[in-house]
Structure formats: C-alpha cells, structure tokens
Write a protein that holds these residues in place. Sequence first.
Motif, PDB file in Angstrom:
ATOM      1  N   ALA A  85       0.590  -1.093   0.029  1.00  0.00           N
ATOM      2  CA  ALA A  85       0.001   0.315  -0.471  1.00  0.00           C
ATOM      3  C   ALA A  85       1.072   1.311   0.091  1.00  0.00           C
ATOM      4  CB  ALA A  85      -0.590  -0.308   1.377  1.00  0.00           C
ATOM      5  N   GLY A  86       0.322   1.913  -1.390  1.00  0.00           N
ATOM      6  CA  GLY A  86       0.988   3.429  -0.952  1.00  0.00           C
ATOM      7  C   GLY A  86       2.627   3.404  -1.929  1.00  0.00           C
ATOM      8  N   GLY A  87       2.646   2.320  -3.368  1.00  0.00           N
ATOM      9  CA  GLY A  87       3.121   1.741  -3.601  1.00  0.00           C
ATOM     10  C   GLY A  87       2.943   1.941  -5.011  1.00  0.00           C
ATOM     11  N   SER A  88       3.872   1.789  -6.424  1.00  0.00           N
ATOM     12  CA  SER A  88       3.321   2.488  -6.917  1.00  0.00           C
ATOM     13  C   SER A  88       3.867   0.884  -8.296  1.00  0.00           C
ATOM     14  CB  SER A  88       4.273   3.548  -8.287  1.00  0.00           C
ATOM     15  OG  SER A  88       4.082   5.010  -7.452  1.00  0.00           O
ATOM     16  N   LEU A  89       2.974   1.364  -9.527  1.00  0.00           N
ATOM     17  CA  LEU A  89       2.763   0.271 -10.865  1.00  0.00           C
ATOM     18  C   LEU A  89       2.770   1.449 -11.604  1.00  0.00           C
ATOM     19  CD1 LEU A  89       1.266  -3.019  -9.085  1.00  0.00           C
ATOM     20  CD2 LEU A  89       3.632  -2.599  -9.645  1.00  0.00           C
ATOM     21  N   ARG A  90       3.370   0.382 -12.890  1.00  0.00           N
ATOM     22  CA  ARG A  90       2.809   1.356 -14.219  1.00  0.00           C
ATOM     23  C   ARG A  90       2.291  -0.377 -14.270  1.00  0.00           C
ATOM     24  NH1 ARG A  90       6.213   3.159 -19.118  1.00  0.00           N
ATOM     25  NH2 ARG A  90       5.071   4.870 -20.167  1.00  0.00           N
ATOM     26  N   LEU A  91       1.183   0.053 -15.595  1.00  0.00           N
ATOM     27  CA  LEU A  91       0.538  -1.050 -16.641  1.00  0.00           C
ATOM     28  C   LEU A  91       0.524  -0.464 -17.983  1.00  0.00           C
ATOM     29  CD1 LEU A  91      -2.752  -1.974 -14.948  1.00  0.00           C
ATOM     30  CD2 LEU A  91      -0.312  -3.174 -14.450  1.00  0.00           C
ATOM     31  N   SER A  92       1.027  -1.716 -18.938  1.00  0.00           N
ATOM     32  CA  SER A  92       1.510  -0.833 -20.400  1.00  0.00           C
ATOM     33  C   SER A  92       0.066  -1.835 -20.977  1.00  0.00           C
ATOM     34  CB  SER A  92       3.010  -1.407 -21.169  1.00  0.00           C
ATOM     35  OG  SER A  92       3.063  -0.899 -20.241  1.00  0.00           O
ATOM     36  N   CYS A  93      -0.322  -1.754 -21.852  1.00  0.00           N
ATOM     37  CA  CYS A  93      -0.989  -2.450 -23.033  1.00  0.00           C
ATOM     38  C   CYS A  93      -0.274  -1.951 -24.392  1.00  0.00           C
ATOM     39  CB  CYS A  93      -2.306  -1.861 -22.861  1.00  0.00           C
ATOM     40  SG  CYS A  93      -4.192  -2.437 -24.100  1.00  0.00           S
ATOM     41  N   VAL A  94      -0.089  -2.512 -25.465  1.00  0.00           N
ATOM     42  CA  VAL A  94       0.326  -2.807 -26.659  1.00  0.00           C
ATOM     43  C   VAL A  94      -0.565  -3.603 -27.512  1.00  0.00           C
ATOM     44  CG1 VAL A  94       2.197  -3.546 -28.361  1.00  0.00           C
ATOM     45  CG2 VAL A  94       2.380  -2.830 -25.385  1.00  0.00           C
ATOM     46  N   ALA A  95      -0.908  -2.280 -28.327  1.00  0.00           N
ATOM     47  CA  ALA A  95      -1.829  -2.611 -29.596  1.00  0.00           C
ATOM     48  C   ALA A  95      -1.814  -3.543 -31.169  1.00  0.00           C
ATOM     49  CB  ALA A  95      -2.684  -1.711 -29.071  1.00  0.00           C
ATOM     50  N   SER A  96      -1.693  -4.432 -30.877  1.00  0.00           N
ATOM     51  CA  SER A  96      -0.963  -5.126 -31.987  1.00  0.00           C
ATOM     52  C   SER A  96      -2.388  -4.499 -33.971  1.00  0.00           C
ATOM     53  CB  SER A  96      -0.706  -6.541 -32.449  1.00  0.00           C
ATOM     54  OG  SER A  96      -1.809  -7.414 -32.329  1.00  0.00           O
ATOM     55  N   GLY A  97      -2.305  -4.134 -34.768  1.00  0.00           N
ATOM     56  CA  GLY A  97      -3.386  -3.694 -36.009  1.00  0.00           C
ATOM     57  C   GLY A  97      -3.653  -2.363 -35.141  1.00  0.00           C
TER      58      GLY A  97
ATOM     59  N   SER B  90       1.353   6.533 -29.478  1.00  0.00           N
ATOM     60  CA  SER B  90       0.796   6.410 -30.189  1.00  0.00           C
ATOM     61  C   SER B  90       1.835   5.829 -31.532  1.00  0.00           C
ATOM     62  CB  SER B  90       0.527   7.560 -31.092  1.00  0.00           C
ATOM     63  OG  SER B  90      -0.634   8.249 -30.524  1.00  0.00           O
ATOM     64  N   ALA B  91       3.341   5.882 -31.173  1.00  0.00           N
ATOM     65  CA  ALA B  91       4.338   5.417 -31.932  1.00  0.00           C
ATOM     66  C   ALA B  91       4.385   3.899 -31.926  1.00  0.00           C
ATOM     67  CB  ALA B  91       5.924   6.608 -31.928  1.00  0.00           C
ATOM     68  N   LYS B  92       4.253   3.833 -30.626  1.00  0.00           N
ATOM     69  CA  LYS B  92       3.717   2.188 -30.175  1.00  0.00           C
ATOM     70  C   LYS B  92       3.402   1.314 -29.805  1.00  0.00           C
ATOM     71  CE  LYS B  92       8.449   3.558 -27.284  1.00  0.00           C
ATOM     72  NZ  LYS B  92       9.222   3.274 -26.187  1.00  0.00           N
ATOM     73  N   ASN B  93       1.849   2.276 -30.156  1.00  0.00           N
ATOM     74  CA  ASN B  93       0.898   2.039 -30.215  1.00  0.00           C
ATOM     75  C   ASN B  93       1.090   1.077 -29.165  1.00  0.00           C
ATOM     76  OD1 ASN B  93      -0.274   2.475 -33.053  1.00  0.00           O
ATOM     77  ND2 ASN B  93      -1.367  -0.549 -33.261  1.00  0.00           N
ATOM     78  N   ALA B  94       0.985   1.604 -27.974  1.00  0.00           N
ATOM     79  CA  ALA B  94       0.443   1.901 -26.973  1.00  0.00           C
ATOM     80  C   ALA B  94       0.109   2.447 -25.637  1.00  0.00           C
ATOM     81  CB  ALA B  94       1.547   1.079 -25.870  1.00  0.00           C
ATOM     82  N   VAL B  95      -1.416   2.491 -24.705  1.00  0.00           N
ATOM     83  CA  VAL B  95      -1.860   3.028 -23.189  1.00  0.00           C
ATOM     84  C   VAL B  95      -1.149   2.444 -22.830  1.00  0.00           C
ATOM     85  CG1 VAL B  95      -3.362   1.605 -23.585  1.00  0.00           C
ATOM     86  CG2 VAL B  95      -3.466   4.008 -22.600  1.00  0.00           C
ATOM     87  N   TYR B  96      -0.924   3.410 -21.869  1.00  0.00           N
ATOM     88  CA  TYR B  96      -0.061   2.452 -20.210  1.00  0.00           C
ATOM     89  C   TYR B  96      -0.900   3.932 -18.989  1.00  0.00           C
ATOM     90  CZ  TYR B  96       3.796   3.853 -23.091  1.00  0.00           C
ATOM     91  OH  TYR B  96       4.813   2.892 -23.804  1.00  0.00           O
ATOM     92  N   LEU B  97      -1.337   2.788 -17.680  1.00  0.00           N
ATOM     93  CA  LEU B  97      -1.881   3.489 -16.921  1.00  0.00           C
ATOM     94  C   LEU B  97      -0.628   3.611 -15.425  1.00  0.00           C
ATOM     95  CD1 LEU B  97      -4.394   3.779 -15.662  1.00  0.00           C
ATOM     96  CD2 LEU B  97      -4.543   1.669 -14.484  1.00  0.00           C
ATOM     97  N   GLN B  98      -0.395   4.763 -15.115  1.00  0.00           N
ATOM     98  CA  GLN B  98       0.346   5.504 -13.914  1.00  0.00           C
ATOM     99  C   GLN B  98      -0.453   4.763 -12.899  1.00  0.00           C
ATOM    100  OE1 GLN B  98       3.826   5.033 -13.799  1.00  0.00           O
ATOM    101  NE2 GLN B  98       3.434   4.888 -11.756  1.00  0.00           N
ATOM    102  N   MET B  99       0.226   4.344 -12.349  1.00  0.00           N
ATOM    103  CA  MET B  99      -0.638   4.169 -10.888  1.00  0.00           C
ATOM    104  C   MET B  99       0.010   4.081  -8.827  1.00  0.00           C
ATOM    105  SD  MET B  99      -3.245   0.789 -11.773  1.00  0.00           S
ATOM    106  CE  MET B  99      -1.602  -0.264 -11.680  1.00  0.00           C
ATOM    107  N   ASN B 100      -0.276   5.354  -8.497  1.00  0.00           N
ATOM    108  CA  ASN B 100      -0.087   5.905  -7.589  1.00  0.00           C
ATOM    109  C   ASN B 100      -0.728   5.807  -6.055  1.00  0.00           C
ATOM    110  OD1 ASN B 100       2.600   6.729  -9.272  1.00  0.00           O
ATOM    111  ND2 ASN B 100       2.173   8.386  -9.396  1.00  0.00           N
ATOM    112  N   SER B 101       0.016   5.861  -5.127  1.00  0.00           N
ATOM    113  CA  SER B 101      -0.800   5.555  -4.243  1.00  0.00           C
ATOM    114  C   SER B 101      -1.753   4.763  -4.042  1.00  0.00           C
ATOM    115  CB  SER B 101      -1.120   6.668  -3.910  1.00  0.00           C
ATOM    116  OG  SER B 101      -0.760   8.055  -3.556  1.00  0.00           O
ATOM    117  N   LEU B 102      -1.071   3.475  -3.960  1.00  0.00           N
ATOM    118  CA  LEU B 102      -2.322   2.156  -4.033  1.00  0.00           C
ATOM    119  C   LEU B 102      -2.506   2.002  -2.889  1.00  0.00           C
ATOM    120  CD1 LEU B 102      -0.118   0.340  -6.576  1.00  0.00           C
ATOM    121  CD2 LEU B 102      -2.817   0.605  -7.286  1.00  0.00           C
ATOM    122  N   LYS B 103      -3.896   1.257  -3.360  1.00  0.00           N
ATOM    123  CA  LYS B 103      -5.139   0.685  -1.469  1.00  0.00           C
ATOM    124  C   LYS B 103      -4.755  -0.559  -1.988  1.00  0.00           C
ATOM    125  CE  LYS B 103      -6.775   5.726  -1.657  1.00  0.00           C
ATOM    126  NZ  LYS B 103      -8.101   6.113  -1.877  1.00  0.00           N
TER     127      LYS B 103
END
Length: 125
Positions: free
Chosen positions: A14-26, A74-87
């Motif tokens: 709790a209180g830490g951080s993670l960064r999720l990635s989602c790469v799309a093909s197509g 856009s160049a990587k066809n990716a979306v990210y979710l930076q998650m801070n102060s996790l509970k």
Amino acid sequence: QVQLVESGGGLVQAGGSLRLSCVASGRIFSTYTMGWFRQAPGKEREFVAAIRWSRGSTRYADSVMGRFTISRDSAKNAVYLQMNSLKPEDTAVYYCATAFSLGDISTMPRAYDNWGQGTQVTVSS
C-alpha cells in the motif's frame, strides 16, 4: 481486429506504485478510445480510466482520480496506466480495451469491443 496485450502487474505494498502497459497490434483508428477496467473477485468489471486516441482527452473513475494517470504513445501503439498511492482496494485484474466511439468517453464495459487478457495487481496492506 485489434489484439491487446497487458503487462506490468504485480504485488506491491500500500502506498506504492505500478505502471501498466497495453500494446495493441493492428491499426488504432483516430476515433478509438482506449480504456482500462478492473475486476476484483466477486465483483463486476468497473471502469478505471480511458483516453481518446486522437485528442488525448481523458476520463477517470472517481476512485482513482488524482492517483492514476492514463497516457498513450502513438508511435508504439501503446497505452499506459501509472498507478500511484495504491490501496488494497485497488487489488484486481486490470484489463485494457478499445472502443470505436465518436461520442463522449464511455465508462460502460459493453461499449468496448476488444479486450486484453488482463494483468493481476495485488496491493498488500
């Protein structure tokens, strides 16, 4: 058909951080919305955040506002979710999804037609 692959989940205190990635093909069309949802055991899938691919406008669930940030590359066809102060209540499987939308960003899972396989996020207390 766009295929989505999430990564970046894991175990964090709790209180830490993670960064999720989602790469799309197509091809990601300019009218797409890219969204993050999550589903905890025994609960319905719920909206977390989303971003319009072309304009970069965003929308967040109240529960994550100010703690999570969605972004795209856009160049990587990716979306990210930076998650801070996790509970501990952020613990869930997180899914990336796309919606073909010309209107407002939808928070409803049924508006999204392509889904990734999900990545587990566990927040310990």
